[in-house]
Design a protein around this motif. Structure first.
Motif, short mmCIF file in Angstrom:
data_model
loop_
_atom_site.label_atom_id
_atom_site.label_comp_id
_atom_site.label_asym_id
_atom_site.label_seq_id
_atom_site.Cartn_x
_atom_site.Cartn_y
_atom_site.Cartn_z
N CYS A 243 8.33 -8.83 0.12
CA CYS A 243 7.60 -7.94 1.02
C CYS A 243 6.21 -8.53 1.24
O CYS A 243 6.08 -9.44 2.03
CB CYS A 243 7.56 -6.53 0.46
SG CYS A 243 9.19 -5.75 0.42
N ALA A 244 5.19 -8.08 0.49
CA ALA A 244 3.86 -8.66 0.67
C ALA A 244 3.90 -10.14 0.27
O ALA A 244 4.78 -10.57 -0.46
CB ALA A 244 2.85 -7.91 -0.19
N ASP A 245 2.92 -10.89 0.77
CA ASP A 245 2.93 -12.33 0.50
C ASP A 245 2.40 -12.66 -0.89
O ASP A 245 2.28 -13.82 -1.25
CB ASP A 245 2.18 -13.10 1.59
CG ASP A 245 0.74 -12.63 1.74
OD1 ASP A 245 0.24 -11.93 0.84
OD2 ASP A 245 0.11 -12.97 2.76
N ARG A 246 2.07 -11.63 -1.68
CA ARG A 246 1.64 -11.84 -3.06
C ARG A 246 1.77 -10.53 -3.81
O ARG A 246 2.05 -9.50 -3.21
CB ARG A 246 0.18 -12.31 -3.09
CG ARG A 246 -0.77 -11.36 -2.36
CD ARG A 246 -2.22 -11.84 -2.44
NE ARG A 246 -3.13 -10.97 -1.75
CZ ARG A 246 -3.56 -11.16 -0.50
NH1 ARG A 246 -3.12 -12.18 0.20
NH2 ARG A 246 -4.43 -10.33 0.06
N ASP A 247 1.58 -10.59 -5.12
CA ASP A 247 1.54 -9.36 -5.90
C ASP A 247 0.27 -8.59 -5.54
O ASP A 247 -0.79 -9.19 -5.36
CB ASP A 247 1.53 -9.68 -7.41
CG ASP A 247 2.89 -10.11 -7.90
OD1 ASP A 247 3.85 -10.14 -7.09
OD2 ASP A 247 3.01 -10.43 -9.10
N LEU A 248 0.40 -7.27 -5.45
CA LEU A 248 -0.73 -6.44 -5.04
C LEU A 248 -1.14 -5.48 -6.16
O LEU A 248 -0.37 -5.22 -7.08
CB LEU A 248 -0.35 -5.61 -3.81
CG LEU A 248 0.18 -6.38 -2.61
CD1 LEU A 248 0.62 -5.40 -1.53
CD2 LEU A 248 -0.89 -7.32 -2.07
N TYR B 166 -2.79 -0.70 -2.79
CA TYR B 166 -1.75 -0.77 -1.76
C TYR B 166 -0.56 0.15 -1.99
O TYR B 166 0.30 0.29 -1.14
CB TYR B 166 -1.26 -2.22 -1.62
CG TYR B 166 -2.26 -3.13 -0.96
CD1 TYR B 166 -2.38 -3.15 0.42
CD2 TYR B 166 -3.11 -3.94 -1.71
CE1 TYR B 166 -3.31 -3.97 1.04
CE2 TYR B 166 -4.04 -4.76 -1.10
CZ TYR B 166 -4.14 -4.77 0.27
OH TYR B 166 -5.06 -5.58 0.89
N ALA C 8 2.31 -0.15 1.03
CA ALA C 8 2.99 -1.45 1.11
C ALA C 8 4.39 -1.32 0.51
O ALA C 8 4.57 -0.68 -0.52
CB ALA C 8 2.18 -2.51 0.37
N ARG C 9 5.37 -1.93 1.15
CA ARG C 9 6.74 -1.91 0.65
C ARG C 9 6.82 -2.50 -0.74
O ARG C 9 6.20 -3.54 -1.02
CB ARG C 9 7.64 -2.77 1.54
CG ARG C 9 7.86 -2.22 2.91
CD ARG C 9 8.92 -1.16 2.95
NE ARG C 9 8.92 -0.53 4.26
CZ ARG C 9 9.36 0.70 4.48
NH1 ARG C 9 9.81 1.43 3.49
NH2 ARG C 9 9.35 1.20 5.68
N ASN C 10 7.63 -1.88 -1.58
CA ASN C 10 7.87 -2.39 -2.93
C ASN C 10 9.26 -3.01 -2.97
O ASN C 10 10.27 -2.31 -2.88
CB ASN C 10 7.77 -1.23 -3.93
CG ASN C 10 7.85 -1.70 -5.36
OD1 ASN C 10 8.65 -2.60 -5.68
ND2 ASN C 10 7.05 -1.12 -6.22
N LEU D 269 1.92 -4.13 -7.80
CA LEU D 269 2.95 -3.83 -6.81
C LEU D 269 3.53 -5.20 -6.46
O LEU D 269 2.88 -5.99 -5.78
CB LEU D 269 2.29 -3.17 -5.60
CG LEU D 269 3.19 -2.41 -4.62
CD1 LEU D 269 2.34 -1.67 -3.61
CD2 LEU D 269 4.19 -3.28 -3.93
N PRO D 270 4.74 -5.49 -6.96
CA PRO D 270 5.24 -6.86 -6.87
C PRO D 270 5.46 -7.31 -5.41
O PRO D 270 5.78 -6.49 -4.56
CB PRO D 270 6.59 -6.81 -7.60
CG PRO D 270 6.61 -5.50 -8.32
CD PRO D 270 5.69 -4.58 -7.60
N ASP E 192 9.43 -5.65 7.49
CA ASP E 192 8.46 -6.07 6.47
C ASP E 192 9.13 -6.49 5.16
O ASP E 192 8.45 -6.61 4.14
CB ASP E 192 7.44 -4.99 6.14
CG ASP E 192 6.30 -4.97 7.14
OD1 ASP E 192 6.30 -5.86 8.02
OD2 ASP E 192 5.42 -4.11 7.04
N VAL F 115 -1.97 -8.72 3.78
CA VAL F 115 -1.03 -9.14 2.75
C VAL F 115 0.34 -9.48 3.34
O VAL F 115 1.35 -9.51 2.64
CB VAL F 115 -0.88 -8.07 1.64
CG1 VAL F 115 -2.20 -7.88 0.92
CG2 VAL F 115 -0.38 -6.74 2.21
N ALA G 44 4.66 1.86 4.56
CA ALA G 44 5.96 2.15 3.96
C ALA G 44 6.09 3.58 3.46
O ALA G 44 7.19 4.09 3.35
CB ALA G 44 6.18 1.20 2.78
#
Lengths: 468, 468
Positions: free
Chosen positions: A217-222, A227, A231-233, A328-329, A364, B287, B293
Motif C-alpha cells: 500500500c504505502a511506499d514505506r512503513d508509516l 496515518y 492509509a490502507r493497511n 502501519l506496515p 491504492d 506516501v 481508506a
C-alpha cells in the motif's frame, strides 16, 4: 503370508545382521544439512548428492551427478543387470528447513537413536523420515541382496533428486531430456506413510498449487498515529482476502469452480478406511487437537487423503518481534497452498485464487503473485504393473494384509513419470503420520527402517517371480 | 505579529549564531541508539539519559537520573529560578526500532545534514524528529537565554523519559510518587507536528489501546499435506478474526459500542482545518497513496485527528522467508492497536476486542492476550494557562496565525499529567507529517530545529509577560 521362499531367507538374515552398520550409514547421510530451499545450503545439497553417488558406486552401480540449474540429480544404473523387469527407484536427498530451531531437543543434523518410554526406538533428525531414512531402506535392501546373492532379482535404476522440498522446476525438464535412459516398467517411490502396523501402497495422491502473495500500500512503513485509519493497511487487506477463501461454517473453499470434477472415493473404500485408519480424535489427538476443522461430512483421514484443501503456510507484515511498534506496515506477505484431488486443474485453481484476491483489493493496493509449484493429483489404476506382488510382499513382511490408501501430501514426480516416461509408480513408504515430517524433532521408527529394508528385499524378489 | 520586544532580539540572535554548535550537540545525542523496546539497547537508553543530565547540569540545572524498573527518567530543576509561573517540560529520549535496516540510505544512528533537490536542509537519523530533535529545540532555547540574559524568564523544570516508544508502565507511578516535585502551572510538551509553515498547538490527542494476540492450535508445526484441511490453521483463524474488526464498506469498526460517546468537532473547526490542512490526495500522496481508506464521510486529516481507528501493527505465523515450506503452522501472532478519541473508554474497547476474537475462535484453538499500553484521549480547554501567549508567540515567530489542531498519535503523558499533577499541557511541536517518524530515513527539517529553538525563546518570554 508367512511363506518365505528359501532363497529369500539368507538375504533377510543379512539385512538383520547388517542393521547397525546400515544405521551408521544413514546417520552419516543425515548429518549433511541439505536444505534445498535455503541458498546457503547449496553446497550441502551437492555434498548429499555426492555421498549417494559414492554409496551407489560401491554397490555396483554406474552412478553420476547430473547438473541442473539448481541442485544436482543423482542417476544410477546397475552395472550387471539381470534380464526381466526394470524398475526405477525415485527418492530425494533434500530436506526441509529446521526452524524453529529452539524446539528441537537435539540438533536437527546430529542424528540420535532414542528409546522412548514406550520402548520404541526412534531415529531423530531432520530427514530421518522425509526422505533420507526412506531412501536408505531401498539402498540397504540392494546391499543385502548384493552381499548374499550378487545379482539383483530385477534390473534397478535410481533417480534421486534434491529439489523436492523447494518445488524446484528442474526435475521435469531433466526427465524429459533423459526419458529414454530413465524409462522402466514401473517406478518405485519411497516417500509416503503407512498406518501403524498396516503396510500400504498409496494409490491416491493429491496435487498442489502454491502461491506467494505480496501486497503493498504505502511506499514505506508509516506511523499508525499519523496515518492510521486514512492509509490502507496491507495486513488488514491480506487478512480480509485470505479469510474469504474458506467458508468457516461448511469448511468448504469458496473459490468458484473449486470442487468441479471432484468425486468421492467408492463407499466400500471409505468403509475400509474407517476400519483401519485412526478416528478423528486419535488422528488429531497426536498433535494436541480433537475436532476436525475442514469440510463437514468427511472424517479427518478422508479430508487429508481424498479432499482438496486450502492452507495458509506463512504470513508476515509489520512488527511482530518483542515489544510493540505502532507501525502501519507498507507491505504484507503470505504463502498459501491448495492440495488438489483428481479432477482439479492446478492452472484454473491458481487463476481463481488470484482473481479472488485481486477482486477484494481496493485502489491504492498493488499485489504481486509468485507461483510456487503446481501439480495434478493422481490415482493409480488397479492393474498397474507390480502392484499385486508388492501388496503381497508387504503383507508377508508385516504379517497383515496391505491396503491401498490416499496421501495428503503432494508428490509431483508421480504425475511427471506418467506423462514424461509413460509409466506408473508404486508408492511404498514406511513413515508414520506422527513422524513430524517438516516439524522439529522429525523421527523415523527403527522398525520402519528395519522392516522397510526387508520389505524392499521381498518386493524386488516378488516382482521378479511374478514376471517369471 | 512582527513586534519583537527589544529584550528578545539578542536572545534570538544568539540562537541564530549558535545554530551550528546546537546541531553538533543534537548529532551527538542522535548517535546514541536508545531503542527502548529492545532489551539489548538498555545500556544505550541509560547513556542517552546521562547525556541529557550532563547537558542540563551544564545549563545551571539540578539534573538527576531517577531509576525505575525500566529505563531511567531524567528530572531537572533550575538552580536559580525566577519568581513567576512554573513550567514542566516533557520529552522522551528513547526512539523506535530501525528495521527494516536495508531501507535506510544512511545509518540510522549516523546523523547527517542533507540538502534536498528542493534546497531544503534536513537532519536525517532515527529520533531526528521523534523526539530528540524536538527535545533539543527546548534545551537550546534555554541555552540561548542563559547565554544572553542569565536568568530564565519563567521557572523551568524538565521531565524526560525513556519509555515513550515502548509503552513502558514506569512513568505514571514515578509521577505519582514525585507529584509535589513535578507539579507546575502548565506542562510543555514538544512531541507533535505542525502544518507546513503554519505553527500549531495540538489540543486534541487520541488515546490508544494496544493488544498482542497469540493463537495456538496444534502443539507444533505440521506438514500441510498430512494434516491440511483437518487440523485448524491458526493463521487462517487470525485472519478471520482480524478481518471482522472493520466493515470494509463503511470503513467503520464493528465492535459493539465502539463509537458510543464519540462526537464530531464543531463545524467551524472542521471548516478551518479544510482551509489549512492538506487535502486527501496531498496528505496521502506523500506516501504513495491517493484514496482515504477509513470511515466514509471524513477527510483523511479528520480521520487521523478526531476519529478513532483500528490498525494491525504486525502479524506473523508459519514460514514467510525465502522459498516455500508446506507447513501448517501451530501458532500465529498479531499486534493490533486502536487509537481512541474523547468519549471512548480504553478498558471497554479492549474488552470488546478480546470478546470478539474469542467469539470467533472454534474449539481446538487457544488464545492469549497481552495488553500493550492503554490511554484515554484528551482535549485541551480553551482557557488553559499559557495557551493564548503561546499561540501569539508562535504566530510572531512563523509570521502567520497559529492554529489549534488534532493529532493522530497518542501521548499518554498528557492524560497522566492532568490526572496525577492536576495540570494541563501545551503541545507545541515543529515536526512535519512527512518526517517519517517510526520509518526508515526519519528526518527533521533544519527549519523546524532552528525556528523551534526561536519559538521556545518567544513562548517562555510571552508566558512571563502575560503573567506580569
Amino acid at each position: 503370508m508367512t511363506d518365505t521362499p528359501s532363497a529369500l531367507s539368507p538375504v533377510l538374515e543379512q539385512a538383520d545382521k547388517a542393521l547397525d552398520a546400515a544405521l551408521e550409514r544413514l546417520f552419516a547421510f543425515l548429518r549433511i544439512p541439505s536444505i534445498s530451499t535455503q541458498p546457503e545450503h547449496a553446497v550441502d545439497c551437492r555434498c548429499a548428492a555426492q555421498w549417494l553417488r559414492d554409496e551407489l558406486d560401491s554397490l555396483g552401480f554406474d552412478a553420476r551427478l547430473c547438473e541442473t540449474p539448481g541442485h544436482p540429480i543423482v542417476v544410477a544404473h546397475d552395472r550387471t543387470p539381470p534380464a526381466g523387469p526394470h524398475v526405477l527407484f525415485y527418492g530425494h536427498y533434500d530436506v526441509q528447513p529446521v526452524d524453529p530451531l529452539s524446539l528441537w531437543k537435539t540438533g536437527p543434523f546430529e542424528p540420535v537413536l532414542v528409546t522412548g518410554k514406550d520402548g520404541v526406538k526412534r531415529i531423530v533428525a531432520r530427514g530421518a523420515s522425509d526422505d533420507k531414512g526412506q531412501v536408505m531402506t531401498f539402498i540397504e535392501a540392494l546391499r543385502a541382496i548384493r552381499a548374499t546373492q550378487g545379482t539383483l532379482p530385477v534390473r534397478v535404476s535410481l533417480l534421486i533428486e534434491g529439489e523436492e522440498e523447494c518445488g524446484g522446476p528442474n526435475l521435469l525438464p531433466f526427465m524429459d531430456a533423459h526419458s529414454d535412459e530413465l524409462r522402466a516398467d514401473v517406478g518405485l517411490i519411497c516417500d509416503t506413510a503407512m498406518l501403524p502396523g498396516v503396510p500400504a501402497v498409496t494409490t491416491m495422491l493429491r496435487g498442489m498449487v502454491g502461491e506467494e502473495i505480496h501486497l503493498r500500500c504505502a511506499d514505506r512503513d508509516l506511523h499508525s498515529g499519523i496515518y492510521g485509519n486514512a492509509a490502507r493497511n496491507p495486513v488488514e487487506l491480506l487478512c480480509q482476502a485470505l479469510a474469504s477463501i474458506r467458508d468457516p461454517q461448511s469448511g468448504r473453499v469458496t473459490l468458484p469452480g473449486f470442487y468441479a470434477g471432484v468425486q468421492d472415493p467408492p463407499e466400500a473404500l471409505r468403509a475400509r478406511w474407517a476400519e483401519i485408519a485412526p478416528d478423528d480424535a486419535t488422528f488429531l489427538g497426536e498433535v494436541g487437537l480433537s475436532v476436525a476443522a475442514g469440510e463437514k461430512g468427511y472424517t479427518a483421514i478422508e479430508q487429508t487423503w481424498c479432499r482438496p484443501s486450502f492452507e495458509i503456510n506463512g504470513i508476515s507484515g509489520g512488527y511482530a518481534d518483542e515489544g510493540f511498534k505502532t507501525v502501519l506496515p507498507g507491505e504484507a506477505v503470505a504463502k498459501v497452498s491448495f492440495r488438489l484431488v483428481a479432477g482439479q486443474d492446478p492452472i484454473r485453481i491458481r487463476q481463481a485464487f488470484c482473481a479472488r484476491v485481486r477482486d477484494m483489493l481496493p485502489a491504492d493496493c498493488t499485489v504481486t503473485f509468485k507461483p510456487c509449484g503446481g501439480s495434478m493429483a493422481s490415482t493409480l489404476p488397479d492393474g498397474t504393473f507390480g502392484l499385486r506382488p508388492t501388496l503381497a510382499a508387504l503383507g508377508a513382511e508385516w504379517g497383515t494384509p496391505a491396503v491401498t490408501i490416499g496421501c495428503g501430501g503432494s508428490i509431483p514426480v508421480v504425475a511427471d513419470m506418467r506423462r514424461v516416461l509413460g509409466m506408473s509408480a508404486l508408492l511404498v513408504g514406511f513413515a508414520l503420520d506422527d513422524d513430524r515430517a517438516h516439524s522439529p524433532n522429525e523421527k523415523y521408527d527403527l522398525t520402519s527402517f528395519h522392516k522397510g529394508i526387508r520389505s524392499w528385499v521381498r518386493i524386488l524378489h516378488a516382482m521378479a517371480a511374478s514376471h517369471a
